[in-house]
Design a protein around this motif. Structure first.
Motif, PDB file in Angstrom:
ATOM      1  N   SER A   1      37.971 -42.364   1.680  1.00 32.43           N
ATOM      2  CA  SER A   1      38.191 -41.794   3.004  1.00 32.43           C
ATOM      3  C   SER A   1      38.505 -42.861   4.059  1.00 32.43           C
ATOM      4  O   SER A   1      39.010 -42.540   5.140  1.00 32.43           O
ATOM      5  CB  SER A   1      36.964 -40.982   3.440  1.00 32.43           C
ATOM      6  OG  SER A   1      35.850 -41.840   3.679  1.00 32.43           O
ATOM      7  N   ARG A   2      38.221 -44.136   3.757  1.00 33.81           N
ATOM      8  CA  ARG A   2      38.402 -45.220   4.736  1.00 33.81           C
ATOM      9  C   ARG A   2      39.744 -45.928   4.602  1.00 33.81           C
ATOM     10  O   ARG A   2      40.034 -46.847   5.364  1.00 33.81           O
ATOM     11  CB  ARG A   2      37.267 -46.247   4.566  1.00 33.81           C
ATOM     12  CG  ARG A   2      35.885 -45.686   4.857  1.00 33.81           C
ATOM     13  CD  ARG A   2      34.804 -46.662   4.430  1.00 33.81           C
ATOM     14  NE  ARG A   2      33.466 -46.099   4.591  1.00 33.81           N
ATOM     15  CZ  ARG A   2      32.382 -46.565   3.975  1.00 33.81           C
ATOM     16  NH1 ARG A   2      32.487 -47.599   3.158  1.00 33.81           N
ATOM     17  NH2 ARG A   2      31.209 -45.998   4.170  1.00 33.81           N
TER      18      ARG A   2
ATOM     19  N   VAL B   1      36.404 -24.110  -7.799  1.00 35.49           N
ATOM     20  CA  VAL B   1      35.697 -25.295  -8.299  1.00 35.49           C
ATOM     21  C   VAL B   1      34.831 -25.907  -7.203  1.00 35.49           C
ATOM     22  O   VAL B   1      33.730 -26.389  -7.470  1.00 35.49           O
ATOM     23  CB  VAL B   1      36.705 -26.318  -8.861  1.00 35.49           C
ATOM     24  CG1 VAL B   1      36.017 -27.636  -9.193  1.00 35.49           C
ATOM     25  CG2 VAL B   1      37.376 -25.763 -10.114  1.00 35.49           C
ATOM     26  N   ALA B   2      35.295 -25.868  -5.950  1.00 32.54           N
ATOM     27  CA  ALA B   2      34.473 -26.372  -4.844  1.00 32.54           C
ATOM     28  C   ALA B   2      33.202 -25.533  -4.695  1.00 32.54           C
ATOM     29  O   ALA B   2      32.110 -26.078  -4.494  1.00 32.54           O
ATOM     30  CB  ALA B   2      35.271 -26.350  -3.547  1.00 32.54           C
TER      31      ALA B   2
ATOM     32  N   GLU C   1      46.377 -38.348  -1.799  1.00 28.65           N
ATOM     33  CA  GLU C   1      46.819 -37.650  -0.591  1.00 28.65           C
ATOM     34  C   GLU C   1      45.977 -36.400  -0.430  1.00 28.65           C
ATOM     35  O   GLU C   1      45.823 -35.628  -1.372  1.00 28.65           O
ATOM     36  CB  GLU C   1      48.295 -37.265  -0.717  1.00 28.65           C
ATOM     37  CG  GLU C   1      48.867 -36.543   0.481  1.00 28.65           C
ATOM     38  CD  GLU C   1      49.081 -37.468   1.667  1.00 28.65           C
ATOM     39  OE1 GLU C   1      48.795 -37.032   2.802  1.00 28.65           O
ATOM     40  OE2 GLU C   1      49.509 -38.611   1.451  1.00 28.65           O
ATOM     41  N   GLN C   2      45.416 -36.211   0.758  1.00 27.26           N
ATOM     42  CA  GLN C   2      44.553 -35.061   0.975  1.00 27.26           C
ATOM     43  C   GLN C   2      45.392 -33.828   1.317  1.00 27.26           C
ATOM     44  O   GLN C   2      45.847 -33.658   2.446  1.00 27.26           O
ATOM     45  CB  GLN C   2      43.550 -35.350   2.097  1.00 27.26           C
ATOM     46  CG  GLN C   2      42.528 -36.402   1.707  1.00 27.26           C
ATOM     47  CD  GLN C   2      41.693 -35.963   0.514  1.00 27.26           C
ATOM     48  OE1 GLN C   2      40.909 -35.040   0.607  1.00 27.26           O
ATOM     49  NE2 GLN C   2      41.868 -36.635  -0.615  1.00 27.26           N
ATOM     50  N   THR C   3      45.612 -32.995   0.314  1.00 26.96           N
ATOM     51  CA  THR C   3      46.368 -31.770   0.524  1.00 26.96           C
ATOM     52  C   THR C   3      45.509 -30.752   1.267  1.00 26.96           C
ATOM     53  O   THR C   3      44.274 -30.896   1.326  1.00 26.96           O
ATOM     54  CB  THR C   3      46.772 -31.168  -0.832  1.00 26.96           C
ATOM     55  OG1 THR C   3      45.577 -30.769  -1.521  1.00 26.96           O
ATOM     56  CG2 THR C   3      47.532 -32.179  -1.678  1.00 26.96           C
ATOM     57  N   PRO C   4      46.119 -29.720   1.851  1.00 30.81           N
ATOM     58  CA  PRO C   4      45.314 -28.669   2.489  1.00 30.81           C
ATOM     59  C   PRO C   4      44.281 -28.066   1.545  1.00 30.81           C
ATOM     60  O   PRO C   4      43.171 -27.744   1.960  1.00 30.81           O
ATOM     61  CB  PRO C   4      46.364 -27.637   2.911  1.00 30.81           C
ATOM     62  CG  PRO C   4      47.608 -28.434   3.122  1.00 30.81           C
ATOM     63  CD  PRO C   4      47.563 -29.507   2.060  1.00 30.81           C
ATOM     64  N   MET C   5      44.632 -27.940   0.253  1.00 28.37           N
ATOM     65  CA  MET C   5      43.678 -27.373  -0.703  1.00 28.37           C
ATOM     66  C   MET C   5      42.500 -28.307  -0.908  1.00 28.37           C
ATOM     67  O   MET C   5      41.362 -27.863  -1.009  1.00 28.37           O
ATOM     68  CB  MET C   5      44.387 -27.077  -2.032  1.00 28.37           C
ATOM     69  CG  MET C   5      45.289 -25.869  -1.969  1.00 28.37           C
ATOM     70  SD  MET C   5      46.094 -25.519  -3.543  1.00 28.37           S
ATOM     71  CE  MET C   5      47.259 -26.861  -3.660  1.00 28.37           C
ATOM     72  N   ALA C   6      42.769 -29.625  -0.977  1.00 26.35           N
ATOM     73  CA  ALA C   6      41.667 -30.572  -1.132  1.00 26.35           C
ATOM     74  C   ALA C   6      40.778 -30.559   0.098  1.00 26.35           C
ATOM     75  O   ALA C   6      39.552 -30.631  -0.006  1.00 26.35           O
ATOM     76  CB  ALA C   6      42.220 -31.975  -1.371  1.00 26.35           C
TER      77      ALA C   6
ATOM     78  N   GLN D   1      38.508 -36.270  -9.687  1.00 27.88           N
ATOM     79  CA  GLN D   1      39.839 -35.709  -9.935  1.00 27.88           C
ATOM     80  C   GLN D   1      39.876 -34.217  -9.640  1.00 27.88           C
ATOM     81  O   GLN D   1      40.859 -33.709  -9.083  1.00 27.88           O
ATOM     82  CB  GLN D   1      40.253 -35.992 -11.380  1.00 27.88           C
ATOM     83  CG  GLN D   1      40.531 -37.465 -11.652  1.00 27.88           C
ATOM     84  CD  GLN D   1      40.928 -37.721 -13.089  1.00 27.88           C
ATOM     85  OE1 GLN D   1      40.115 -37.574 -14.008  1.00 27.88           O
ATOM     86  NE2 GLN D   1      42.169 -38.095 -13.311  1.00 27.88           N
ATOM     87  N   THR D   2      38.806 -33.513 -10.001  1.00 26.18           N
ATOM     88  CA  THR D   2      38.740 -32.082  -9.710  1.00 26.18           C
ATOM     89  C   THR D   2      38.790 -31.828  -8.215  1.00 26.18           C
ATOM     90  O   THR D   2      39.431 -30.877  -7.752  1.00 26.18           O
ATOM     91  CB  THR D   2      37.451 -31.479 -10.298  1.00 26.18           C
ATOM     92  OG1 THR D   2      37.462 -31.654 -11.712  1.00 26.18           O
ATOM     93  CG2 THR D   2      37.344 -29.989  -9.979  1.00 26.18           C
ATOM     94  N   ARG D   3      38.128 -32.695  -7.447  1.00 28.51           N
ATOM     95  CA  ARG D   3      38.080 -32.527  -5.996  1.00 28.51           C
ATOM     96  C   ARG D   3      39.313 -33.081  -5.290  1.00 28.51           C
ATOM     97  O   ARG D   3      39.432 -32.978  -4.076  1.00 28.51           O
ATOM     98  CB  ARG D   3      36.824 -33.192  -5.439  1.00 28.51           C
ATOM     99  CG  ARG D   3      35.539 -32.571  -5.945  1.00 28.51           C
ATOM    100  CD  ARG D   3      34.322 -33.389  -5.556  1.00 28.51           C
ATOM    101  NE  ARG D   3      33.111 -32.856  -6.163  1.00 28.51           N
ATOM    102  CZ  ARG D   3      31.911 -33.430  -6.082  1.00 28.51           C
ATOM    103  NH1 ARG D   3      31.771 -34.567  -5.404  1.00 28.51           N
ATOM    104  NH2 ARG D   3      30.866 -32.882  -6.659  1.00 28.51           N
ATOM    105  N   GLY D   4      40.226 -33.700  -6.034  1.00 26.80           N
ATOM    106  CA  GLY D   4      41.433 -34.225  -5.425  1.00 26.80           C
ATOM    107  C   GLY D   4      41.212 -35.480  -4.600  1.00 26.80           C
ATOM    108  O   GLY D   4      41.977 -35.761  -3.673  1.00 26.80           O
TER     109      GLY D   4
END
Length: 248
Positions: free
Chosen positions: A38-39, A185-186, A90-95, A71-74
């Motif tokens: 995240s940093r 999954v989340a 890359e943080q997609t909207p789904m992630a 990997q599951t959490r993106g």
């Protein structure tokens, strides 16, 4: 034994039944790598698998579980070969949606609501699996089921929980709907991280309850193999009524 005594059967607690803490170490390592990722900008190399495992201070087996969670959490992508390793994804909207679910404070109300939403998504996932599961996919689901049965016989709560998680995550992987898979999954993560116990229905012995869960999932997988949608929907309704959890 009377029905009244059966209702006093203790909950199936992960800390009281067999080994405890394996999954939590993997989750703690996943949280640590998530903070690293995240940093930095997407695409940044975080290190090799061995470097990150050493930084997290966990075993090879635990870090394999950590990597699967990431990997599951993106959170990360994995690249092979020279210069490869783990990279910030890359943080997609789904992630981001999945992360917002995991960021809930996991009060009892949160977990109960997560269970309700997860149960509502189950029919969609199993229906997609009915039409998209290959023979190889079904064999892999049966392997997860075998691990559930082995763990139940050995009294290993963590192994039973992990195998159950992986079976459901495996079903989620079969849907072509990426948003449905990510959200489910989340929710699965949230429930499994904070559900401390599995309780049988009133009047049902704990050992019988665990056996029934294995039997039910075996029957669900059989319906996928037979492409029997009518039987599948009946079993999903049974699955929903027998899913309970206690939160911290």
């Amino acid at each position: 034994m009377t029905a009244d005594k059966n209702t006093d059967e203790p909950a199936l607690r992960r800390d009281d039944w067999g080994q405890a803490g394996v999954l939590s170490r993997a989750e703690a390592a996943a949280d640590l790598v998530t903070r690293f990722a995240s940093r930095v900008p997407p695409g940044t190399r975080l290190g090799t698998k061995d470097e990150l495992r050493a930084r997290c201070g966990v075993s090879v087996g635990t870090f394999n579980e950590t990597l699967r969670l990431l990997q599951t959490r993106g959170v990360v992508t994995v690249q092979r070969g020279p210069g490869g390793g783990l990279f910030a994804a890359e943080q997609t909207p789904m992630a981001r949606l999945a992360h917002s679910v995991l960021a809930l404070d996991a009060s009892q109300a949160d977990v109960v609501q997560a269970l309700r939403i997860r149960s509502a998504l189950e029919p969609l996932l199993w229906q997609d699996a009915l039409w998209h599961a290959s023979p190889a996919d079904i064999r892999e689901l049966r392997r997860h089921l075998e691990r559930m049965e082995t763990a139940a016989e050995a009294g290993d709560a963590n192994a039973f929980t992990r195998a159950n998680w992986r079976l459901h995550a495996g079903v989620a992987d079969l849907t072509p709907n990426a948003l449905l898979c990510s959200l489910y999954v989340a929710l699965l993560d949230l429930v499994e991280r904070h559900a401390l116990a599995v309780r049988p229905q009133p009047g049902v012995l704990l050992a019988q309850h665990v056996h029934d869960r294995c039997r039910l999932h075996a029957a669900l997988i059989d319906t996928l193999d037979k492409r029997d949608e009518e039987a599948l929907m009946r079993l999903i309704a049974e699955h929903d009524t027998t899913t309970t959890a206690d939160a911290e």
